[in-house]
Design an enzyme around this catalytic site. Structure first.
Site, PDB file in Angstrom:
ATOM      1  N   ILE A 118      -9.200  -9.125  39.800  1.00 11.05           N
ATOM      2  CA  ILE A 118     -10.457  -9.367  40.512  1.00 11.05           C
ATOM      3  C   ILE A 118     -11.136 -10.627  40.002  1.00 11.05           C
ATOM      4  O   ILE A 118     -11.664 -11.427  40.771  1.00 11.05           O
ATOM      5  CB  ILE A 118     -11.411  -8.163  40.339  1.00 11.05           C
ATOM      6  CG1 ILE A 118     -10.756  -6.877  40.848  1.00 11.05           C
ATOM      7  CG2 ILE A 118     -12.716  -8.399  41.070  1.00 11.05           C
ATOM      8  CD1 ILE A 118     -11.556  -5.629  40.533  1.00 11.05           C
ATOM      9  N   ALA A 119     -11.150 -10.826  38.681  1.00 14.05           N
ATOM     10  CA  ALA A 119     -11.863 -11.971  38.105  1.00 14.05           C
ATOM     11  C   ALA A 119     -11.257 -12.280  36.750  1.00 14.05           C
ATOM     12  O   ALA A 119     -10.547 -11.464  36.145  1.00 14.05           O
ATOM     13  CB  ALA A 119     -13.358 -11.666  37.957  1.00 14.05           C
TER      14      ALA A 119
ATOM     15  N   ASP B   3     -24.903 -10.893  26.254  1.00 16.76           N
ATOM     16  CA  ASP B   3     -24.188 -11.783  27.173  1.00 16.76           C
ATOM     17  C   ASP B   3     -24.678 -11.578  28.607  1.00 16.76           C
ATOM     18  O   ASP B   3     -23.887 -11.423  29.528  1.00 16.76           O
ATOM     19  CB  ASP B   3     -22.678 -11.520  27.083  1.00 16.76           C
ATOM     20  CG  ASP B   3     -21.860 -12.645  27.729  1.00 16.76           C
ATOM     21  OD1 ASP B   3     -22.419 -13.743  27.925  1.00 16.76           O
ATOM     22  OD2 ASP B   3     -20.683 -12.415  28.034  1.00 16.76           O
TER      23      ASP B   3
ATOM     24  N   VAL C 209     -10.397  -9.092  34.625  1.00 16.29           N
ATOM     25  CA  VAL C 209     -10.803  -7.816  35.214  1.00 16.29           C
ATOM     26  C   VAL C 209      -9.850  -7.510  36.365  1.00 16.29           C
ATOM     27  O   VAL C 209      -9.601  -8.361  37.218  1.00 16.29           O
ATOM     28  CB  VAL C 209     -12.252  -7.863  35.724  1.00 16.29           C
ATOM     29  CG1 VAL C 209     -12.655  -6.515  36.301  1.00 16.29           C
ATOM     30  CG2 VAL C 209     -13.194  -8.256  34.607  1.00 16.29           C
TER      31      VAL C 209
ATOM     32  N   GLY D 189     -12.508 -14.290  33.016  1.00 16.25           N
ATOM     33  CA  GLY D 189     -13.574 -14.922  32.262  1.00 16.25           C
ATOM     34  C   GLY D 189     -13.083 -15.411  30.916  1.00 16.25           C
ATOM     35  O   GLY D 189     -11.878 -15.435  30.629  1.00 16.25           O
ATOM     36  N   GLY D 190     -14.043 -15.785  30.059  1.00 15.81           N
ATOM     37  CA  GLY D 190     -13.683 -16.344  28.765  1.00 15.81           C
ATOM     38  C   GLY D 190     -13.100 -15.332  27.811  1.00 15.81           C
ATOM     39  O   GLY D 190     -12.310 -15.674  26.933  1.00 15.81           O
ATOM     40  N   MET D 191     -13.494 -14.054  27.931  1.00 14.56           N
ATOM     41  CA  MET D 191     -13.036 -13.034  26.994  1.00 14.56           C
ATOM     42  C   MET D 191     -11.949 -12.154  27.570  1.00 14.56           C
ATOM     43  O   MET D 191     -11.132 -11.623  26.819  1.00 14.56           O
ATOM     44  CB  MET D 191     -14.218 -12.156  26.574  1.00 14.56           C
ATOM     45  CG  MET D 191     -15.285 -12.859  25.780  1.00 14.56           C
ATOM     46  SD  MET D 191     -16.527 -11.688  25.184  1.00 14.56           S
ATOM     47  CE  MET D 191     -17.261 -11.131  26.713  1.00 14.56           C
ATOM     48  N   ALA D 192     -11.943 -11.974  28.882  1.00 17.90           N
ATOM     49  CA  ALA D 192     -11.056 -10.972  29.446  1.00 17.90           C
ATOM     50  C   ALA D 192     -10.808 -11.255  30.911  1.00 17.90           C
ATOM     51  O   ALA D 192     -11.486 -12.055  31.546  1.00 17.90           O
ATOM     52  CB  ALA D 192     -11.675  -9.580  29.283  1.00 17.90           C
TER      53      ALA D 192
ATOM     54  N   LYS E 155     -10.893  -3.838  32.351  1.00 22.33           N
ATOM     55  CA  LYS E 155     -11.113  -5.128  31.697  1.00 22.33           C
ATOM     56  C   LYS E 155     -10.104  -5.240  30.559  1.00 22.33           C
ATOM     57  O   LYS E 155     -10.074  -4.402  29.653  1.00 22.33           O
ATOM     58  CB  LYS E 155     -12.538  -5.223  31.166  1.00 22.33           C
ATOM     59  CG  LYS E 155     -12.849  -6.573  30.514  1.00 22.33           C
ATOM     60  CD  LYS E 155     -14.300  -6.637  30.046  1.00 22.33           C
ATOM     61  CE  LYS E 155     -15.240  -6.810  31.207  1.00 22.33           C
ATOM     62  NZ  LYS E 155     -15.174  -8.166  31.786  1.00 22.33           N
TER      63      LYS E 155
END
Length: 694
Positions: free
Chosen positions: A34-35, A151, A42, A37-40, A57
């Site tokens: 789905i997406a 965050d 999804v 990001g910087g950490m994980a 995640k």
């Protein structure tokens, strides 16, 4: 370096992604990403055990190395899982599968607040506050539980698919803390990943409390109002520097016409001095609701509200005029005094973090602050006179020890201290701050306020979607407001969610139905007109939702209104089959009355006549049909051996026409030898019967 805005790849199908199709922990089958990001990343996944769709995640490779991180991640996930709030994404499960650390969460189909900002910002302040309010509700619940998000950003605010009132939920509680706590994970650390929403103390000290979340929400509100972030730069370091050294600009500077109290709300939430920010999200939520109500009331200028929200100004010392010596400084007593003036800090703006003060995640890219050559010139209370021109000869002079300089300086300092102390006492120190008791029960709130030296009384209750019944939903003065010791704080206790039952509308006129809904704070929705056999025209037949259904205030209720009996244009069925006529007329909602009669000229089953034959009727009206039974049949009697006259009279009495003929055996006796038709046959009445005589 990851950009501040996570790279979102909706419904991405990457054939090289090894997670697609994989089943984590024997339970979660990964369907699509789905997406990212910087950490994980999804993913949408299917919980094979419970047969439901979830969001999983998955931490990026490398973040889960080592037991320390795994233990921290489990601890933060468990804390987040304890949060139960309608605006918090529910955490279902946490696990590790062959080095892959993951979190199973509630799946919220829809979009993120980043999409809303991209599509709608800048937006009206009421719309912006309406989006921020549920975020603050979620953060307030977390802060009461001792959890700091760390965050808060648009990508972590999910907006579900819900038509006019979509669900808004906040995700990723505690994950930033779990990642940033290890110095070996600077590449994807929280400081670099979300620098646009970082509070100054996180940049300088790496420490966060509830006020850091408040700062992030203030930045988010600025972005909703203006469509841009408050601090921009060519690098993350420049943006972080601005967060430490520059105030967030007033939104009205970019969007003229915004009320001053909206600017004050943003300034209060984003104050660089965290002591001047609301103590937690609950306090800011109260302030947001005050501003929203003022906007709804149509008030564009409210100096009292603006003054309550505006951060307190820092009291600056009075300027001191000094004589310049050959070095460009006043005639101070010693080199130490000169050094003190030259090195004087310039308030918060002159402070800069050292390498050791920065969070571990930023030490590899330490913020380089510009030199403080202009510090003295810009310092409040210090007037630096220009140095002598180097092309002019310096006249030697005998150094003298003047008492005038120190005395004047001492007097000036005493005056400044006196004015400052007086301003501090009368403008600030003699006041106390109303503690936040939102969400507490009456006894807890009373104890907390009395301990703060305030009186307590209970005012009118208020409805609340989030605060349980009989807990504090609001106070007057509000949390964080300045009050004098001994003043009274009025508590407003929660009545729970505001709900109303749909009134009985059937049988009412449309106007009466509208008034009934308005009295119960419900909206008159769509009107559907429908024919009805028994409800008169203009009266309500039914409602949707039906009467007695409990709804939120403002919910639309649709009504079905009678158009009266349905009209039917009549067709003449004379000369046509009666069965077809009956079927058509009844199908149109008419009643059919049938009379069957013998008719020598109309075939059996055919309509002889209809009443009425044409015109407009209404459902339920009756139509009469006269249907032919065909000609009437009479059984032919036996008249053989009867005399001619007697047989003729008998047949004519039955309606037959009689014809006399002599048979081939006629001998003049005058008796009937035979007949046509013969005895016992069924003959239409009025038919001709022939008698043969012997």
């Amino acid at each position: 370096m990851e950009s501040d805005e996570s790279t979102r790849q909706r419904a991405a199908v990457d054939p090289h992604d090894p997670l697609l199709g994989r089943v984590l922990d024997g339970r979660y089958r990964i369907v699509r990403r789905i997406a990212r990001g910087g950490m994980a990343g999804v993913y949408e996944a299917v919980d094979l055990r419970l047969e439901r769709t979830v969001a999983v995640k998955v931490m990026h490779s490398g973040l889960g190395d080592g037991n320390d991180f795994a233990q921290r991640f489990v601890r933060e996930a468990r804390a987040a899982a304890q949060l139960s709030h309608p605006h918090v994404v529910a955490v279902y499960d946490q696990g590790e599968d062959a080095g892959t650390v993951f979190l199973a969460m509630e799946y919220v189909p829809g979009r993120t607040l980043r999409d809303v900002i991209r599509d709608e910002a800048p937006m009206p302040p009421l719309r912006a506050l309406g989006l921020v309010e549920p975020v603050l509700g979620a953060l307030a619940a977390a802060h009461r539980a001792g959890i700091v998000h760390r965050d808060v950003k648009p990508e972590n605010v999910l907006i579900g698919e819900g038509g006019d009132s979509p669900t808004i939920k906040v995700a990723d509680f505690g994950l930033a803390k779990a990642v940033s706590a290890t110095s070996s994970h600077t590449a994807t650390g929280v400081v670099i990943g979300t620098v646009s929403y970082l509070a100054p103390e996180l940049v300088v000290q790496g420490q966060a409390d509830a006020r850091a979340d408040v700062y992030a929400v203030g930045v988010l509100l600025y972005e909703l109002l203006t469509g841009t972030k408050p601090h921009e730069g060519d690098s993350q370091i420049q943006v972080a520097y601005k967060h430490v050294h520059e105030d967030v600009p007033a939104p009205s500077a970019r969007v003229p016409g915004l009320p001053a109290y909206v600017d004050a709300l943003v300034a209060r939430a984003t104050a660089r001095d965290r002591d001047q920010r609301p103590a937690d999200a609950g306090v800011l939520l109260h302030q947001v609701r005050r501003v929203a109500q003022t906007l709804r009331d149509g008030v564009l200028d409210d100096p009292e509200l603006e003054a309550d929200l505006r951060p307190l100004p820092v009291v600056a010392p009075l300027p001191v005029e000094l004589e310049a010596d050959a070095d460009g400084f006043a005639d101070l007593e010693s080199p130490v005094e000169r050094t003190a003036v030259a090195a004087a800090p310039v308030g918060a703006a002159a402070a800069r973090p050292t390498h050791d003060e920065l969070p571990v995640s930023d030490r590899t890219q330490q913020i380089q602050l510009p030199p403080d050559e202009t510090a003295v010139a810009s310092a409040p209370g210090i007037t630096r006179l220009p140095a002598p021109r180097p092309d002019l000869p310096r006249e030697p002079r005998t150094r003298r020890r003047s008492r005038r300089g120190p005395i004047l300086l001492l007097l000036a300092l005493l005056l400044v201290v006196g004015v400052g102390v007086g301003s501090w006492w009368f403008g600030f120190a003699r006041y106390t701050t109303t503690p936040s008791v939102l969400g507490m029960n009456r006894a807890e709130a009373t104890a907390a306020l009395e301990q703060a030296g305030l009186e307590v009384e209970v005012g009118d209750p208020s409805y609340s979607e989030d605060v349980p019944v009989d807990d504090v939903v609001a106070t007057d003065p509000g949390p964080g407001d300045r009050v004098l010791p001994g003043e009274t704080v009025t508590l407003s206790l929660s009545q729970g969610p505001e709900r109303y039952d749909v009134p009985k509308l059937a049988g009412l006129s449309v106007d009466d139905a509208q008034r009934a809904l308005e009295e119960t704070k419900l909206e008159f929705g769509r009107q559907v007109d429908k024919y009805h056999d028994s409800v008169p025209e203009g009266q309500v037949i039914s409602s949707n939702p039906k009467a007695g259904t409990t709804l939120r205030p403002g919910t639309a209720v649709n009504v079905v209104v009678s158009k009266g009996r349905e009209p039917v244009e009549l067709t003449d069925w004379t000369g046509k089959k009666a069965a077809a006529a009956t079927k058509a007329l009844r199908g149109a909602g008419l009643e059919v009355e049938t009379e069957e009669v013998f008719d020598n000229d109309v075939a059996e089953g055919v309509v002889i006549s209809q009443s009425p034959t044409t015109g407009t009727l209404y459902k339920g009206d009756a139509v009469k049909l006269v249907v032919s039974k065909g000609p009437e049949l009479v059984q032919m009697p036996r008249v053989i051996a009867q005399g001619q006259q007697a047989a003729k009279e008998r047949l004519e009495a039955l309606g037959f026409t009689v014809k006399i003929e002599r048979s081939g055996q006629y001998i003049g006796l005058g008796f009937v030898l035979s007949s046509d038709p013969g005895a016992g046959e069924m003959v239409p009445k009025g038919s001709t019967v022939t008698l043969f005589l012997i």
